[in-house]
Design an enzyme around this catalytic site. Structure first.
Site, PDB file in Angstrom:
ATOM      1  N   LYS A 152       0.813  -1.387   0.129  1.00 49.16           N
ATOM      2  CA  LYS A 152      -0.171   0.433  -0.076  1.00 49.16           C
ATOM      3  C   LYS A 152       0.923   1.538   0.033  1.00 49.16           C
ATOM      4  O   LYS A 152       1.745   1.215   0.707  1.00 49.16           O
ATOM      5  CB  LYS A 152      -0.836   0.115   1.775  1.00 49.16           C
ATOM      6  CG  LYS A 152      -1.932   1.793   1.197  1.00 49.16           C
ATOM      7  CD  LYS A 152      -2.736   0.758   2.201  1.00 49.16           C
ATOM      8  CE  LYS A 152      -3.344   1.102   3.708  1.00 49.16           C
ATOM      9  NZ  LYS A 152      -2.181   3.040   3.661  1.00 49.16           N
ATOM     10  N   GLU A 198      -9.397   7.083   3.347  1.00 46.52           N
ATOM     11  CA  GLU A 198      -9.453   7.661   4.703  1.00 46.52           C
ATOM     12  C   GLU A 198      -9.885   8.867   4.695  1.00 46.52           C
ATOM     13  O   GLU A 198      -9.748   9.934   3.899  1.00 46.52           O
ATOM     14  CB  GLU A 198      -7.334   7.572   5.164  1.00 46.52           C
ATOM     15  CG  GLU A 198      -8.217   7.986   6.459  1.00 46.52           C
ATOM     16  CD  GLU A 198      -6.881   6.918   7.235  1.00 46.52           C
ATOM     17  OE1 GLU A 198      -6.121   6.557   6.345  1.00 46.52           O
ATOM     18  OE2 GLU A 198      -6.378   7.914   8.229  1.00 46.52           O
TER      19      GLU A 198
HETATM   20  O1  KIV Z   1      -0.969   2.279   8.435  1.00 53.30           O
HETATM   21  C1  KIV Z   1      -2.629   2.463   8.327  1.00 53.30           C
HETATM   22  O2  KIV Z   1      -3.040   1.382  10.075  1.00 53.30           O
HETATM   23  C2  KIV Z   1      -3.226   2.359   7.408  1.00 53.30           C
HETATM   24  C3  KIV Z   1      -4.727   2.210   8.114  1.00 53.30           C
HETATM   25  C4  KIV Z   1      -5.179   3.025   9.140  1.00 53.30           C
HETATM   26  C5  KIV Z   1      -5.726   1.820   6.202  1.00 53.30           C
HETATM   27  O3  KIV Z   1      -2.590   3.154   6.911  1.00 53.30           O
HETATM   28 NA    NA Z   2      -0.680   3.790   7.164  1.00 52.87          NA
END
Ligand code: KIV
Ligand code: NA
Length: 263
Positions: free
Chosen positions: A112, A180
Site C-alpha cells: 500500500k 481515509e
Molecule cells: O497505517 C495504517 O494503519 C493505515 C490504515 C489506517 C488504513 O494506513
Molecule cells: Na498507513
C-alpha cells in the site's frame, strides 16, 4: 480456510458483498484475526504510533515494516496480507521497487502506498512487475505536516478530483484503494467509479471493505480516537469475539453507522 486472494476481494465487490480488514503487527493477533474470517490484514505504518509511541507515522522505517510483516506472515491462517510502504520509501522508482520487493519477500501479498495522482508512475512500475498495489487516498497521514493535521479530505471540489485520481490510478494498475476520512458521498462515488475494491476508514458505509486499526477497535488505544472508530470489545467481552463481531458488523452493513461517518 481457502486463502483469500485479490481475486476473492474483486469477486466480493462484483457480487456487492462487503469485506473486513484490520491492521495487524504480530503473529499472535495474525492467527486470531485470520481465524475470525477477516479477509485482509494490513501491516500499517500506524505501528509507529500504536507500537512505537511516536506522534506520527513518519519515523517508521523499511526495517520496521519488514520485521512486522514477517511476524504477521508467520501467524496468518489464510487472510490477504497488505503492507505499507513507509514515509519516503518511494523516493525514486528504483528505491520503490527495491522496498516493495523487501515487503513481498517478507510475506506481503500486496503493498500500500499513500499519495495522489502523481502515484501513477510508481503504481505502473510495480504492477507491471507483479506487485499488486493498493493506493491510499484522501487523508494520507504521511502528509500530516502538509495537510496541517488529521482532517477530513475531499470536501467540495476536492471530492471530484479524488474520483478522477482514483480512475487514473486504476488505469495505471492500482488493484485496490484505501480511502481515509472523506465524506460518505465521496466514498460511495469513488467505489462506483473504479472496479478495484475500495477499503474505507471514515469513508462511509458504501465502500467495498472497511478497515480499522486493531488497537482502536479493541478499545486499547490511549487518548483520543477518531470519530470513525468503534470499540467492539465492550459488547464482545473477549478479543476473539470482538474480531468476529467486527467482521459480522461489516458483512451485514451495520458498521459503520451514521455516527462514524462524515457528511
Ligand atoms: O497505517 C495504517 O494503519 C493505515 C490504515 C489506517 C488504513 O494506513
Ligand atoms: Na498507513
Amino acid at each position: 480456510m481457502t486463502p483469500i486472494t485479490l481475486n476473492t476481494l474483486k469477486a466480493l465487490k462484483a457480487k456487492g458483498e462487503k469485506f473486513s480488514v484490520l491492521t495487524c503487527y504480530d503473529a499472535t493477533f495474525s492467527t486470531r484475526i485470520s481465524q475470525a474470517g477477516i479477509e485482509a490484514m494490513l501491516i500499517g505504518d500506524s505501528l509507529g504510533m500504536v507500537l512505537q509511541g511516536h506522534d506520527s507515522t513518519l519515523p517508521v522505517t523499511m526495517d520496521d515494516m519488514v520485521y512486522h510483516t514477517q511476524c504477521v506472515s508467520r501467524g496468518n491462517q489464510g487472510s490477504l496480507i497488505m503492507a505499507d510502504l513507509p514515509f519516503l520509501s518511494d523516493a525514486d522508482i528504483a528505491t520503490l521497487l527495491n522496498n516493495a520487493a523487501r515487503l513481498m519477500r517478507a510475506g506481503a501479498h500486496m503493498v500500500k502506498i499513500e499519495g495522489d495522482h502523481w502515484l501513477a508512475e510508481g503504481i505502473q512500475a510495480l504492477s507491471q512487475r507483479g506487485v499488486p498495489v493498493c493506493a491510499h487516498l484522501g487523508l494520507t497521514p504521511q502528509m500530516v505536516n502538509q495537510l496541517g493535521g488529521y482532517r477530513v479530505q475531499g470536501r467540495g471540489e476536492a471530492g471530484q478530483l479524488l474520483i478522477e485520481t482514483a480512475k487514473k490510478l486504476e488505469a495505471a494498475g492500482a488493484s485496490a484503494f484505501v480511502l481515509e476520512c472523506v465524506p460518505s458521498e465521496i466514498g460511495q462515488a469513488v467505489t462506483q467509479a473504479v472496479s478495484a475494491p475500495v477499503i474505507g476508514i471514515g469513508a462511509g458505509p458504501d465502500t467495498d471493505g472497511q478497515v480499522l486499526v486493531m488497537h482502536d477497535m479493541l478499545g486499547a488505544t490511549v487518548g483520543h480516537t477518531a470519530k470513525f472508530v468503534k470499540n467492539f470489545m465492550t459488547e464482545a467481552g473477549d478479543i476473539q469475539a470482538a474480531f468476529e463481531a467486527f467482521h459480522q458488523a461489516v458483512k451485514q452493513g451495520q458498521f459503520p453507522a451514521p455516527e462514524h461517518c462524515f457528511k
